[in-house]
Write an enzyme that holds these catalytic residues in place. Structure first.
Site, mmCIF file in Angstrom:
data_model
loop_
_atom_site.group_PDB
_atom_site.id
_atom_site.type_symbol
_atom_site.label_atom_id
_atom_site.label_comp_id
_atom_site.label_asym_id
_atom_site.label_seq_id
_atom_site.Cartn_x
_atom_site.Cartn_y
_atom_site.Cartn_z
ATOM 1 N N ASP A 12 0.895 33.591 -21.923
ATOM 2 C CA ASP A 12 0.353 32.481 -22.194
ATOM 3 C C ASP A 12 -1.209 33.641 -22.839
ATOM 4 O O ASP A 12 -0.877 35.464 -23.676
ATOM 5 C CB ASP A 12 -0.583 32.362 -21.612
ATOM 6 N N SER A 13 -2.227 33.015 -23.861
ATOM 7 C CA SER A 13 -3.656 33.622 -24.015
ATOM 8 C C SER A 13 -4.279 34.527 -23.033
ATOM 9 O O SER A 13 -5.333 34.607 -22.973
ATOM 10 C CB SER A 13 -3.742 32.814 -24.526
ATOM 11 N N TYR A 44 -6.696 30.623 -27.321
ATOM 12 C CA TYR A 44 -5.759 30.849 -28.684
ATOM 13 C C TYR A 44 -6.232 29.052 -29.659
ATOM 14 O O TYR A 44 -6.402 28.904 -30.374
ATOM 15 C CB TYR A 44 -4.601 30.270 -28.602
ATOM 16 N N CYS A 75 2.163 28.748 -23.201
ATOM 17 C CA CYS A 75 1.815 27.900 -24.058
ATOM 18 C C CYS A 75 1.954 26.541 -24.957
ATOM 19 O O CYS A 75 2.079 27.246 -25.290
ATOM 20 C CB CYS A 75 0.956 29.907 -25.161
ATOM 21 N N ASN A 76 1.138 26.075 -24.548
ATOM 22 C CA ASN A 76 1.538 24.630 -25.406
ATOM 23 C C ASN A 76 1.240 24.918 -26.699
ATOM 24 O O ASN A 76 1.560 23.697 -27.934
ATOM 25 C CB ASN A 76 0.345 23.618 -25.031
ATOM 26 N N THR A 77 -0.116 25.647 -27.270
ATOM 27 C CA THR A 77 -1.244 25.528 -28.326
ATOM 28 C C THR A 77 -0.049 26.481 -29.312
ATOM 29 O O THR A 77 0.404 25.829 -30.570
ATOM 30 C CB THR A 77 -2.207 26.261 -28.481
ATOM 31 N N GLU A 155 -10.469 30.128 -16.770
ATOM 32 C CA GLU A 155 -10.959 31.907 -17.225
ATOM 33 C C GLU A 155 -11.712 32.177 -16.485
ATOM 34 O O GLU A 155 -11.843 33.383 -15.402
ATOM 35 C CB GLU A 155 -10.505 32.669 -18.114
ATOM 36 N N CYS A 187 -1.855 22.016 -21.719
ATOM 37 C CA CYS A 187 -2.349 23.800 -21.394
ATOM 38 C C CYS A 187 -1.717 24.064 -20.387
ATOM 39 O O CYS A 187 -2.640 23.599 -19.163
ATOM 40 C CB CYS A 187 -3.597 22.944 -21.762
ATOM 41 N N THR A 188 -1.588 25.326 -20.297
ATOM 42 C CA THR A 188 -1.307 25.934 -19.122
ATOM 43 C C THR A 188 -2.365 25.943 -18.351
ATOM 44 O O THR A 188 -2.348 26.565 -17.363
ATOM 45 C CB THR A 188 -0.462 27.072 -19.441
ATOM 46 N N HIS A 189 -3.390 26.052 -19.330
ATOM 47 C CA HIS A 189 -4.982 26.632 -18.008
ATOM 48 C C HIS A 189 -4.713 25.641 -17.461
ATOM 49 O O HIS A 189 -5.573 25.730 -15.883
ATOM 50 C CB HIS A 189 -5.318 27.086 -18.965
#
Ligand code: DGL
Length: 268
Positions: A12-13, A44, A75-77, A155, A187-189
């Site tokens: 992921d980012s 991202y 990561c969905n992006t 983050e 979004c995985t965040h």
């Protein structure tokens, strides 16, 4: 019997993909995992498709060097913008993404066929969630909304602060006049902010996190292709820039202590 002892690669980012790692550990406790978080280049979601594709190729090359047997794009992006191109570019490595599992979880979850999707600007702009849900569920309504400030909050580790709650309210207040009964965290965040999101949307909305279904998909794939491992369980973490926050959030999410190793991803 071990069929394939090589690790699963997940990327992921940044810290978001750890929410997927958590479910992979639950579902596949005897698999080794190599994780890469692109902490130097997060987010991202506000970058171009071309750049996100380039970053993803570099990460897949790195993971291949670590001898992974399959990859999860946590990561969905990346999943919504580059997945097909990445699979074409790397035909010899099986790649599982998070979007399809998100769609099938939402379809199972909804009763009134009104589904909300939140994600990064790039994911929402791709229109992929909406398209795939509508392909599979007739007469449904899908409402999408980009929530770009959620990623920096996650983050930073600002998961339940007042400011987080205010920002969640700002993005989701109007959105919730739509009577949706299921909300995809696209979004995985975002699962990191789940408690704050729950407080704002209330008890009547099912929060859909694609991570569990993604982990199940990997389990099925490995089993079907005789690639499973029942003797592993080691987890190793790499980042493109070293900061203490990654290790802190990693311990918070996984309840495991790890010191992530820095990799010069630009050389790939
Ligand atoms: N966690 C990622 C996603 O699911 C990326 C978020 C970002 O870096 O903007 O889209």
């Amino acid at each position: 019997m071990i069929n394939d002892a090589r690790p699963i690669g997940i990327f992921d980012s940044g810290v978001g993909g750890l929410t997927v790692v958590k479910e992979v550990i639950n579902v596949l406790p005897k698999e080794d995992i190599v994780y890469f978080g692109d902490t130097a280049r997060v987010p991202y979601g506000s970058k171009s498709k071309e750049l996100v594709y380039k970053f993803s190729c570099q990460i897949i090359k790195f993971l291949k060097e670590k001898n992974v047997k399959a990859i999860i794009i946590a990561c969905n992006t990346v999943s919504s913008n580059c997945c097909e191109d990445l699979q074409k570019q790397f035909p010899n490595i099986p790649i599982i993404e998070v979007l399809e599992p998100g769609v099938s979880s939402a379809i199972k979850s909804t009763n009134n066929r009104k589904i909300g999707v939140i994600g990064t600007e790039a994911t929402i702009k791709s229109g992929k969630y909406e398209k795939k849900i509508k392909e599979k569920l007739l007469n449904c309504q899908v409402y999408s909304k980009a929530c770009p400030l959620f990623v920096p909050l996650a983050e930073e580790g600002f998961l339940e602060e007042n400011i987080t709650l205010d920002i969640v309210k700002m993005y989701l207040r109007d959105f919730f006049k739509k009577d949706i009964d299921s909300l995809i965290l696209g979004c995985t965040h975002y699962p990191l902010l789940k408690n704050s999101i729950k407080k704002v949307v209330g008890q009547n909305v099912n929060i859909v996190d694609p991570a569990f279904e993604t982990a199940l998909k990997m389990k099925e794939y490995l089993k079907k292709n005789h690639m499973d491992n029942n003797k592993g369980g080691k987890h190793k973490f790499y980042v493109s820039d070293k900061n203490d926050k990654f290790d802190f959030i990693c311990s918070l999410v996984l309840k495991e202590i790890h010191i992530a190793e820095k990799v010069n991803i630009e050389k790939y």
